[in-house]
Each structure stands twice: as C-alpha cells, then as structure tokens.
Design a protein around this motif. Structure first.
Motif, PDB file in Angstrom:
ATOM      1  N   GLN A  50      -4.446   1.575   7.142  1.00 25.78           N
ATOM      2  CA  GLN A  50      -4.486   0.111   7.218  1.00 25.78           C
ATOM      3  C   GLN A  50      -3.751  -0.383   8.465  1.00 25.78           C
ATOM      4  N   ARG A  52      -1.722   7.862   2.859  1.00 25.16           N
ATOM      5  CA  ARG A  52      -2.825   7.656   1.924  1.00 25.16           C
ATOM      6  C   ARG A  52      -3.561   6.353   2.184  1.00 25.16           C
ATOM      7  N   TRP A  53      -2.849   5.243   2.194  1.00 26.07           N
ATOM      8  CA  TRP A  53      -3.483   3.942   2.421  1.00 26.07           C
ATOM      9  C   TRP A  53      -2.798   3.119   3.509  1.00 26.07           C
ATOM     10  N   LEU A  90       0.834  -1.206   0.000  1.00 25.79           N
ATOM     11  CA  LEU A  90       0.000   0.000   0.000  1.00 25.79           C
ATOM     12  C   LEU A  90       0.866   1.253   0.000  1.00 25.79           C
ATOM     13  N   HIS A 130      -4.843  -0.720  -5.241  1.00 24.18           N
ATOM     14  CA  HIS A 130      -4.717  -0.852  -3.788  1.00 24.18           C
ATOM     15  C   HIS A 130      -5.749  -1.796  -3.182  1.00 24.18           C
ATOM     16  N   THR A 131      -6.655  -2.306  -4.022  1.00 27.18           N
ATOM     17  CA  THR A 131      -7.688  -3.218  -3.502  1.00 27.18           C
ATOM     18  C   THR A 131      -7.633  -4.558  -4.251  1.00 27.18           C
ATOM     19  N   TYR A 166      -6.414  -2.991   0.616  1.00 30.73           N
ATOM     20  CA  TYR A 166      -6.904  -1.913   1.467  1.00 30.73           C
ATOM     21  C   TYR A 166      -8.383  -2.124   1.754  1.00 30.73           C
ATOM     22  N   ALA A 205       0.964   3.811  -3.406  1.00 28.42           N
ATOM     23  CA  ALA A 205       0.625   5.213  -3.146  1.00 28.42           C
ATOM     24  C   ALA A 205       1.770   6.139  -3.524  1.00 28.42           C
TER      25      ALA A 205
END
Length: 384
Positions: free
Chosen positions: A56, A51-52, A41, A275-276, A356, A45
């Motif tokens: 998390q 950001r992520w 992550l 990110h997912t 994320y 980013a």
C-alpha cells in the motif's frame, strides 16, 4: 449552483511556481489519512509490514507522483480530454464483460500486467469530468430544458448499468450520486428533483417487489444483504456474520479503544474483510470512539477544503469538477462507515485511502490531482 464569469483575470502561475500554489493543507490531510491506512494495515496483519502495508505504501508513492503530475497540467487539458476519458472508461467497463477477472463472485477487474485495474473506479472520475465539461460548454439558459437534462442522465445511466451487471451495487450508487451532484451544482431546476426523488422511492419499491419473481432486479446475495441489514439476527453465522462481528468490534472499542494491535476481533480473524471493507471497525476497536472521530475529522476537513476551493473557483469546469469529485469522495467514505455500523446494507464499498487496494488508491489520488489542477490554474481576478 456554481456559475461564475471571469473578468480582468491575472495569469495563472507557470513552471515551478505552480508548486507554491498547490493546496498544501489538503495534501497534508491526504497524507495523514493514508498514513492511518498504513498503520491499520500493519496492525490487522499482526505486525507484518510486507503483507499489506508495504504494498500500500508503494501504491501511495506512485499515486502521489500521479497527483503531482496531474496537478501541474493545466486544467483546460483535462477539460479537452474529458470525453476521451469517459469513452475510455466505458470501453473498459465493456471489456470487463469479456476479459474481466473474477473475484469473490464478481467480475470487476482487468489484469494489465502486474496491475489489476477496476474500471469502475476510473469511471467515478471520468463521469464527473465528462459532466463538468458538458455543463461548461452548455449555455446557462439551456441547463434545465428537458432535452439538455436528458443527455447527462444518459451519460450517468450507461456506466451505471454496466457496473450493476458486474454486479457492484455500491459503485453504482456512487456513480449516480456523484453525477446528480454535478447536475445540481450546474443549476438544474428544482422541479426535476421532486420527480427524481419519487423515482428513487419507486425504484426501491420495484427492487423489493421483484424479489423472488422472474424479473428480479438484484442478485439473491444482494437481497440477503438487505434482509440482514434489517435484522442481522436472521442469519448470524451466515449472511449476518459480517455485520454481527463488525458490531462486536465497534462496541468493544468503547471510548478509547483496546490499544494498538490489541483488537481481538481482527487479531483472531473474527472480523471479515478486516483489511478492506471493514477496516474502520478494526480502527474503532483499537482506538475507540476517539480514533473513529479523528479519522472522520480528517475526512471532514478534506471535504471542507475542497468545497471552499470549488466555490472560490471562477472557472466553471474546474468548479464543477472539484464539486463533483468532492461529493464522490464524501459518498465513498459515508457509505462505507454507514455500512460497517449497520446503518446501511453491506454493499462492498472500501474506506477511501485507508482500505487495502491498488485501483482505488491510484484513482483517488489522481482525482485529487485534478482538484489540485483546478485549484492551481483557477482564474485570478475580479468577478463580474
């Protein structure tokens, strides 16, 4: 099948001694997978921690606390509240229909203050708990009788239909798969599985045959995903864009990868949902085949430790719950990896403990807390 009886069982640990009986290797493996997620992550980013990765990490800290709390509570408590957890999960799924938040064309979330909860994630765990409690209560001689087989099928069908309506095909598949594994482990006769497989094949045929008709079963975008899976080149800049870019990222990584934060597909934003759902392709681009196999090895070790704990557990509820949650976790990452590698249609399933997301992280760590609770409080003694 999992069925044991206990005899001359020694007392389970109490108080602080429970910490010594936690499955520490399993816990360390979970931390290693989550740490991989933080690293990725941060990378996708562009080196931004806030950001992520930072959110998390905060969720992981909260989830780890939940894991320890759940693990310290006796497994019999979770058995008693399994029906309440199941009904609560159903209530949340119904609530989504009326007050659910919409995101990316789907209505799957409920906003509870600062937390956005996805009830279908909760249902993955509560369904397994309910089925494990059901079979721990049901006498073994009744397990394969038609009436008693119909009840767990109904328990599986209710949440699955509600989740399909959101629509969320990926989670629906995980619900059915996890529920069926619990039924199999509980000892449901092999005679039921032949018709079940035939029914699954028939369902696939019905899904495809209904395309373009008044009784169409899936949404149009879901059919486009199937068509794209069969031939991504049909729409490389539209429905096939995701899998096309994922394939490029996977191939670009080679054996050893381009290097940390050197993945052009994610760094230049060619890779969607980096990110997912498609974070595994970013990992493979940066760390290559070696990185992908390392993560797969961590997942495999988690599965093996959980299965070993399940088959050593002499408590029927604890064993079935552990087996069911382990299977759900396996299908979770297996479907995601197959999806991003073009081996299965894109169904919107994130990579567990790496992608994320708040609900998935908290619920998964809570589920591993249940596995730890079954492990810590398992009966200790000779088998009969």
């Amino acid at each position: 099948m999992i069925y044991w009886e206990q005899m001359n069982a020694r007392p389970t640990p109490t108080g602080p001694a429970k910490l010594l009986h936690l499955h520490w290797p399993l816990l360390l493996l979970l931390c290693a997978v989550c740490a991989t997620g933080f690293l990725m992550l941060y990378s996708v980013a562009g080196g931004e921690l806030d950001r992520w990765a930072q959110p998390q990490m905060t969720r992981f800290a909260l989830g780890l606390f939940v894991l320890f709390v759940v693990a310290m509570i006796h497994v019999d408590f979770w058995k008693k509240i399994a029906p309440i957890a199941y009904l609560g999960g159903l209530a949340l799924l119904v609530a989504v229909e009326f007050v659910g938040a919409v995101g990316m064309g789907a209505q799957r979330w409920i906003d509870i203050g600062p937390l956005r909860l996805q009830p279908s994630e909760v249902m993955k765990v509560s369904l397994v708990m309910m089925l494990a409690a059901y079979y721990s209560w049901l006498p073994p001689e009744k397990v394969s009788r038609p009436f008693w087989v119909a009840i767990p099928l109904a328990l599986i069908a209710l949440p699955t239909l509600l989740v399909l309506k959101q629509p969320d095909l990926g989670t629906s598949i995980l619900l059915v798969a996890g529920g069926c594994v619990v039924m199999f482990l509980a000892g449901v006769s092999w005679w039921y599985w032949g018709p079940a497989i035939a029914g699954a094949v028939g369902t696939v045929w019905a899904v495809m045959a209904s395309k373009g008709t008044e009784w169409q079963i899936l949404k149009d975008y879901q059919y486009r995903r199937i068509d794209t899976f069969l031939d991504p080149s049909l729409d490389p800049m539209g429905a096939g864009y995701h899998i096309t870019q994922a394939t490029i990222a996977l191939g670009a990584g080679g054996v050893s990868g381009r290097g940390f934060m050197q993945g052009t597909q994610s760094r230049l934003n060619f890779l969607p949902e980096k990110h997912t759902d498609f974070i595994f392709t970013s990992l493979a681009e940066q760390f290559g085949l070696i990185g992908g196999l390392t993560l797969l090895g961590l997942y495999t070790a988690i599965i093996l430790f959980c299965l070993l704990s399940a088959f050593q557990n002499r408590d029927r509820f604890g064993a079935l719950m552990t087996g069911g949650l382990t299977a759900t976790f396996f299908f979770f990452f297996a479907v995601n990896m197959a999806m991003v590698m073009g081996l299965a249609p894109v169904v919107g399933v994130p990579l567990p403990l790496v992608s994320y997301g708040g609900s998935a992280m908290l619920v998964l760590l809570g589920a591993f807390g249940l596995i730890q609770s079954a492990h810590v409080h398992r009966p200790r003694g000779a088998l009969r």
